[in-house]
Design an enzyme around this catalytic site. Sequence first.
Site, PDB file in Angstrom:
ATOM      1  N   LYS A 144       0.805  -1.229   0.000  1.00 13.23           N
ATOM      2  CA  LYS A 144       0.000   0.000   0.000  1.00 13.23           C
ATOM      3  C   LYS A 144       0.840   1.282   0.000  1.00 13.23           C
ATOM      4  O   LYS A 144       0.449   2.278  -0.587  1.00 13.23           O
ATOM      5  CB  LYS A 144      -0.956   0.013   1.199  1.00 13.23           C
ATOM      6  CG  LYS A 144      -2.164  -0.889   0.994  1.00 13.23           C
ATOM      7  CD  LYS A 144      -3.152  -0.758   2.143  1.00 13.23           C
ATOM      8  CE  LYS A 144      -4.324  -1.691   1.934  1.00 13.23           C
ATOM      9  NZ  LYS A 144      -5.334  -1.606   2.986  1.00 13.23           N
ATOM     10  N   ASP A 158      -9.949   3.102   1.517  1.00  9.97           N
ATOM     11  CA  ASP A 158     -10.096   2.613   2.903  1.00  9.97           C
ATOM     12  C   ASP A 158     -10.595   3.759   3.786  1.00  9.97           C
ATOM     13  O   ASP A 158     -11.499   3.594   4.607  1.00  9.97           O
ATOM     14  CB  ASP A 158      -8.749   2.135   3.471  1.00  9.97           C
ATOM     15  CG  ASP A 158      -8.340   0.770   2.938  1.00  9.97           C
ATOM     16  OD1 ASP A 158      -9.220  -0.020   2.563  1.00  9.97           O
ATOM     17  OD2 ASP A 158      -7.120   0.500   2.899  1.00  9.97           O
TER      18      ASP A 158
HETATM   19  P1  NAP Z   1      -0.399  -3.406   9.372  1.00 10.48           P
HETATM   20  O1  NAP Z   1       0.038  -2.379   8.388  1.00 10.48           O
HETATM   21  O2  NAP Z   1       0.395  -4.655   9.581  1.00 10.48           O
HETATM   22  O3  NAP Z   1      -0.580  -2.638  10.771  1.00 10.48           O
HETATM   23  C1  NAP Z   1      -0.937  -3.267  11.958  1.00 10.48           C
HETATM   24  C2  NAP Z   1      -0.248  -2.536  13.084  1.00 10.48           C
HETATM   25  O4  NAP Z   1      -0.666  -3.099  14.343  1.00 10.48           O
HETATM   26  C3  NAP Z   1       1.286  -2.681  13.024  1.00 10.48           C
HETATM   27  O5  NAP Z   1       1.880  -1.430  13.261  1.00 10.48           O
HETATM   28  C4  NAP Z   1       1.559  -3.678  14.125  1.00 10.48           C
HETATM   29  O6  NAP Z   1       2.842  -3.533  14.672  1.00 10.48           O
HETATM   30  C5  NAP Z   1       0.492  -3.295  15.132  1.00 10.48           C
HETATM   31  N1  NAP Z   1       0.297  -4.317  16.151  1.00 10.48           N
HETATM   32  C6  NAP Z   1       0.487  -5.663  16.078  1.00 10.48           C
HETATM   33  N2  NAP Z   1       0.223  -6.240  17.264  1.00 10.48           N
HETATM   34  C7  NAP Z   1      -0.115  -5.245  18.113  1.00 10.48           C
HETATM   35  C8  NAP Z   1      -0.471  -5.204  19.492  1.00 10.48           C
HETATM   36  N3  NAP Z   1      -0.499  -6.308  20.251  1.00 10.48           N
HETATM   37  N4  NAP Z   1      -0.767  -4.007  20.047  1.00 10.48           N
HETATM   38  C9  NAP Z   1      -0.699  -2.882  19.308  1.00 10.48           C
HETATM   39  N5  NAP Z   1      -0.357  -2.861  18.008  1.00 10.48           N
HETATM   40  C10 NAP Z   1      -0.072  -4.019  17.412  1.00 10.48           C
HETATM   41  O7  NAP Z   1      -1.872  -3.903   9.017  1.00 10.48           O
HETATM   42  P2  NAP Z   1      -3.081  -3.034   8.429  1.00 10.48           P
HETATM   43  O8  NAP Z   1      -3.112  -3.137   6.970  1.00 10.48           O
HETATM   44  O9  NAP Z   1      -3.006  -1.685   9.054  1.00 10.48           O
HETATM   45  O10 NAP Z   1      -4.326  -3.864   8.981  1.00 10.48           O
HETATM   46  C11 NAP Z   1      -4.658  -3.886  10.359  1.00 10.48           C
HETATM   47  C12 NAP Z   1      -5.973  -4.645  10.561  1.00 10.48           C
HETATM   48  O11 NAP Z   1      -7.023  -3.944   9.897  1.00 10.48           O
HETATM   49  C13 NAP Z   1      -5.976  -6.059   9.969  1.00 10.48           C
HETATM   50  O12 NAP Z   1      -6.703  -6.895  10.830  1.00 10.48           O
HETATM   51  C14 NAP Z   1      -6.717  -5.898   8.659  1.00 10.48           C
HETATM   52  O13 NAP Z   1      -7.376  -7.078   8.262  1.00 10.48           O
HETATM   53  C15 NAP Z   1      -7.734  -4.822   9.050  1.00 10.48           C
HETATM   54  N6  NAP Z   1      -8.193  -4.038   7.890  1.00 10.48           N
HETATM   55  C16 NAP Z   1      -9.527  -3.978   7.683  1.00 10.48           C
HETATM   56  C17 NAP Z   1     -10.015  -3.221   6.630  1.00 10.48           C
HETATM   57  C18 NAP Z   1     -11.487  -3.151   6.397  1.00 10.48           C
HETATM   58  O14 NAP Z   1     -11.885  -2.707   5.319  1.00 10.48           O
HETATM   59  N7  NAP Z   1     -12.299  -3.534   7.353  1.00 10.48           N
HETATM   60  C19 NAP Z   1      -9.125  -2.518   5.788  1.00 10.48           C
HETATM   61  C20 NAP Z   1      -7.750  -2.605   6.042  1.00 10.48           C
HETATM   62  C21 NAP Z   1      -7.297  -3.385   7.107  1.00 10.48           C
HETATM   63  P3  NAP Z   1       4.031  -4.449  14.041  1.00 10.48           P
HETATM   64  O15 NAP Z   1       4.152  -4.044  12.597  1.00 10.48           O
HETATM   65  O16 NAP Z   1       5.203  -4.096  14.877  1.00 10.48           O
HETATM   66  O17 NAP Z   1       3.574  -5.876  14.185  1.00 10.48           O
END
Ligand code: NAP
Length: 294
Positions: free
Chosen positions: A81, A118
Amino acid sequence: MGSKKKQIYGLIGYPVKHSFSAAMHNAAFSHLRMNSEYKLFEINPQELRYFFHRIIPLRDVNGEEFSYEDLHGFNVTIPHKEAVLEFLNEKSPAAADIEAVNTVIVHNGSEFKGFNTDFAGFVRHITELDVNTDKVGMIGAGGAARAVAYALKTKQAEEIVIYDIDKQKAESLARSVNSWDSGCTAYAVDSIEALNLNDKTLLVNASPVGMQDDDPLLITEKMLHKDLFVYDLIYNPSWTKLLLLAQNKGLRCRNGLKMLLYQGVLAFEHWSGIDAPIDVMFDALKGEIKKCQG
Ligand code: NAP
């Protein structure tokens, strides 16, 4: 539309196999009798440049090969992304501020314009739910959190407090929010407790914690209060431990399925220029969720 060559759309990411987007977009194409199809393209980070320069063959996850000339648009997911930004000819102002793109329109086979639907999908859902976005606690500071923070800025949030396991990411997102020149202030904290949910109106989980059965529950019951809305971006499972706790305590809460729907609806409309069949797309998504729940 029958005699025109089939238009290909798709998702690029790594991995992409568990995506629901193909079901949602193909349901829309077939409902509107469009000669278009949505495919999943697994592109690893080293290949991303070669994809944009059309050097590697365009093969979907089933090994079927397509011509780049037929690719009219695509979605972008983890881990690309942010990385796609350098290959775009143009990006929407929101995508530039968020520094992440999840939807690309392809013009003439090789000109790329990026959007972030998003953020717009989250705005649409949160508006529909009439959520008070004044003071927000957010868990996670990755790509989705950046889109949500931008959405909250457009909803005139006053304050966003961010916790991420990686404090630097939380600080970087807070800096971005503060640079967006709005009335919204953001800062990063060291622990979930420091989110101080007592004075918040909305809690957003934008971390992946809750997707797996054995994931911990990051919030304790006593941190919640009845005027807090809990929004979990996770949509599979439909009920995370966090949402179950919120519901059992009588709080308003939602998962991210409609955010996913609306980002898809907006992507569809960018590509086709026509209104998306929202109900058809939502039914397709619910069908995918049902399949996962066996
Ligand atoms: P991402 O870029 O990997 O970001 C997730 C973040 O959460 C990372 O900074 C990660 O840190 C952090 N994290 C992991 N474990 C944690 C904890 N225990 N406490 C606090 N922070 C923590 O992923 P993303 O694309 O942002 O997606 C995040 C979530 O949103 C996923 O579940 C995805 O499926 C969902 N999502 C949903 C939609 C929708 O349309 N509903 C759209 C996009 C994403 P590290 O990198 O250090 O692990």
